[in-house]
Design an enzyme around this catalytic site. Structure first.
Site, PDB file in Angstrom:
ATOM      1  N   CYS A   1       0.846  -1.197   0.000  1.00 35.05           N
ATOM      2  CA  CYS A   1       0.000   0.000   0.000  1.00 35.05           C
ATOM      3  C   CYS A   1       0.876   1.239   0.000  1.00 35.05           C
ATOM      4  O   CYS A   1       1.657   1.438   0.925  1.00 35.05           O
ATOM      5  CB  CYS A   1      -0.946   0.045   1.201  1.00 35.05           C
TER       6      CYS A   1
ATOM      7  N   LYS B   1       0.869  -9.529  -2.377  1.00 32.60           N
ATOM      8  CA  LYS B   1       0.578  -8.442  -3.328  1.00 32.60           C
ATOM      9  C   LYS B   1       1.729  -7.440  -3.343  1.00 32.60           C
ATOM     10  O   LYS B   1       2.041  -6.812  -2.325  1.00 32.60           O
ATOM     11  CB  LYS B   1      -0.742  -7.746  -2.965  1.00 32.60           C
TER      12      LYS B   1
ATOM     13  N   THR C   1      -0.474   0.056  -6.910  1.00 30.78           N
ATOM     14  CA  THR C   1      -0.394   1.282  -7.709  1.00 30.78           C
ATOM     15  C   THR C   1       0.983   1.943  -7.675  1.00 30.78           C
ATOM     16  O   THR C   1       1.584   2.067  -6.609  1.00 30.78           O
ATOM     17  CB  THR C   1      -1.427   2.303  -7.197  1.00 30.78           C
TER      18      THR C   1
ATOM     19  N   GLY D   1      -3.828  -4.054 -13.120  1.00 32.26           N
ATOM     20  CA  GLY D   1      -3.241  -2.761 -13.454  1.00 32.26           C
ATOM     21  C   GLY D   1      -3.844  -2.248 -14.748  1.00 32.26           C
ATOM     22  O   GLY D   1      -3.463  -2.689 -15.829  1.00 32.26           O
TER      23      GLY D   1
END
Lengths: 305, 245
Positions: free
Chosen positions: A131, A166, A194, A244
């Protein structure tokens, strides 16, 4: 008749489409529009040990072909997710769920993963060590092979379900980190979270986001995802859930050709709430168009060329 | 929430940077005044949340302000063009709390959602008063529309070029007594109003949104009850008592 089934570490999905964590809440808003059971699976909102409010507003900024978000892991906390959200989700989704777990310490990841592992609705545990919008946690675990491996090992020790790590794209060598997770016992890799970005308001001459930086999502990042999935596919043997910038069935095929077995759909859900349904509806047609009979046949297919 | 294709039947300027857009399409998802629609604008990734001025079966009317590139592009759209809308978003105003003589206070582009509310309150047999505040005479809109509904309407402008000079709070004395208030406008106006209004009230708030329907948590705010609320889903209308300034 084409076959869209894929298998992720023994968990069979009717199709590879999984709404991505953070872009789908717990699914209820979308259940108003279509039957969630058409999905392959769904990855719920990133969950931490304690409830979190998240970052200060504004948390959203528009970009060319995408958006920045700095929500900062707003979630009700693991206990409420288990006692309230999972029972509610049971009423509208009847397939194995991907549980997205985040944390700020090794103990927190272990605590949450051990708890969620006991829930029979959960098919796969997706451990978010990437994150970009929280400090002293999240991404800091996913940017070094050593810490990524340490979290993987600790989570694997307390869980029975497949564990997918992840990963962050905000690293120099993502293949090295994926390899470290594989060696530490990860069942799969989920990627990409991201890439970080900033937007500045010309009128105020200040960053648009309260958090200054945010994570970029939307079609703008599709080629970054394809590139990184490509690199990780060459480095590891465990399956990859790719994501993505996916917004069409063609994008799903492209990520699978690069090496993904499952494909998550993120920001597309926010601008087009019917995105997942439309992708699932058009997938068989696009498969036929490209002469694909079994979707599993094309996983990593671009590497043989 | 519903998703639908709407056809523009009117899109024209009615004041400085302010446009009215009427559309034809399925409006059945709207249940209360104060709800909003989220509009897909060609060439822009995120939708634009716009409050509803008025609606009826098959017809939607919105009044919006050009504040950036997206709304600029909207203002250049022509009659006959189509847009993809998410409709019936947000909670809207609750007219059950109004009492017999509710007060509406709008500031600038915060005025439009109060129009459908005024219509509903009047249909319920209530006596409605309104204070509509603008920066200057060239910014004023909707005065005749509110008056035509039978709303006792006071217009204020900050520079005094039209109506009463000052802020909306300077006109509060002129509309007393009132039983409840409903408001939408700039944050500073809302805060001043909450401090000076003696009754309880409902406020329609604004925040940058990702999706507009509760999925991304991009627009969450804190409330005094400790409960988190998504402006797009549990809002945009909140009660005076729950706002954290």
């Amino acid at each position: 008749m084409v076959n869209t089934k894929v298998v992720l570490s023994g968990v069979e999905l009717d199709n590879p489409i999984i709404p991505a964590s953070g872009c789908y809440g717990f699914g209820y808003e979308f259940a108003e529009l279509y039957d969630l059971d058409i999905l392959g699976s769904l990855s719920f909102k990133g969950t931490t040990k304690e409830p979190r409010y998240g970052n200060v507003n504004p948390r959203i900024a528009e970009t060319p072909m995408g958006m920045l978000n700095a929500v900062g892991l707003q979630n009700p906390g693991i206990d409420k997710v288990i006692s309230e959200e999972l029972p509610k989700l049971r009423a509208c989704f009847h397939k194995p769920i991907v549980a997205n777990i985040s944390g700020f310490s090794m103990e927190e990841y272990v605590h949450c993963c051990e708890k969620i592992d006991k829930e029979e609705q959960i098919g796969i545990i997706e451990v978010n060590i990437s994150c970009p919008n929280v400090h002293n946690g999240g991404m800091s675990f996913g940017t070094l092979p050593e810490s990524a491996a340490a979290i993987t090992k600790a989570v694997k020790a307390v869980t029975t379900k497949p564990v997918y790590m992840k990963l962050s794209p905000n690293v120099t060598n993502i293949a090295e980190i994926a390899k470290a997770c594989e060696e530490a016992g990860a069942d799969g890799i989920s990627m990409i979270n991201t890439p970080m970005g900033v937007r500045i308001d010309l009128k105020t001459r200040k960053p648009v986001l309260g958090n200054v930086t945010g994570g970029l999502s939307g079609p703008a990042i599709l080629p970054i995802a394809v590139r990184m999935i490509w690199q990780v596919y060459e480095a590891v043997k465990i399956p990859i859930i790719g994501m993505g910038g996916v917004s069409r069935a063609r994008d799903v095929i492209e990520l699978m050709l690069a090496g993904a077995t499952g494909v998550q759909v993120g920001a597309a859900n926010l601008v087009n709430p019917m995105a997942c349904k439309q992708i699932i509806d058009e997938l068989p047609k696009v498969m036929e168009e490209y002469g694909i009979e079994n979707l599993t046949d094309i996983i990593g297919g671009a590497h043989n060329a | 929430m519903k998703q639908g294709i709407f056809t523009i039947t009117e899109n024209r300027k009615i004041a400085k940077d302010i446009y009215i857009m009427s559309m034809e399409g399925d409006t059945s998802a709207f249940t209360r005044p104060g709800q909003f629609a989220n509009l897909e604008v060609k060439g822009f990734y995120l939708r634009r949340p716009i409050s509803v001025y008025d609606w009826e079966d098959g017809k939607l009317v919105m009044i919006y302000k050009v504040v950036g590139e997206g709304t600029q592009a909207m203002s250049e759209m022509e009659v006959g063009e189509q847009m993809d809308l998410l409709t019936g978003l947000g909670n809207g105003f609750d007219t059950a709390k109004s009492g017999d003589t509710p007060l509406l206070v709008g500031g600038g582009v915060g005025v439009p959602p109060l129009y459908a509310l005024a219509k509903k309150l009047i249909a319920e047999g209530k006596t409605v008063k309104a204070i509509l505040g603008f920066a200057s005479a060239e910014d004023v809109f909707c005065e005749e529309e509110f008056k035509a509904l039978g709303v006792e309407t006071v217009i204020v402008t900050a520079d005094g070029s039209y109506g009463k000079k000052g802020f909306v709070t300077d006109a509060l004395k002129d509309v007393e007594p009132y039983t409840y208030f409903y408001t939408c406008g700039p944050k500073a106006m809302l805060q001043a109003l909450c401090e000076q209004c003696t009754t309880s009230g409902e406020l329609s708030l604004e925040e940058r949104m990702g999706c507009g329907f509760g999925a991304c948590m991009g627009c969450t705010c804190e409330t005094t009850k400790g409960e988190k609320k998504r402006i797009c889903k549990e809002g945009p209308v909140l009660e005076k008592e729950e706002i954290v300034w």
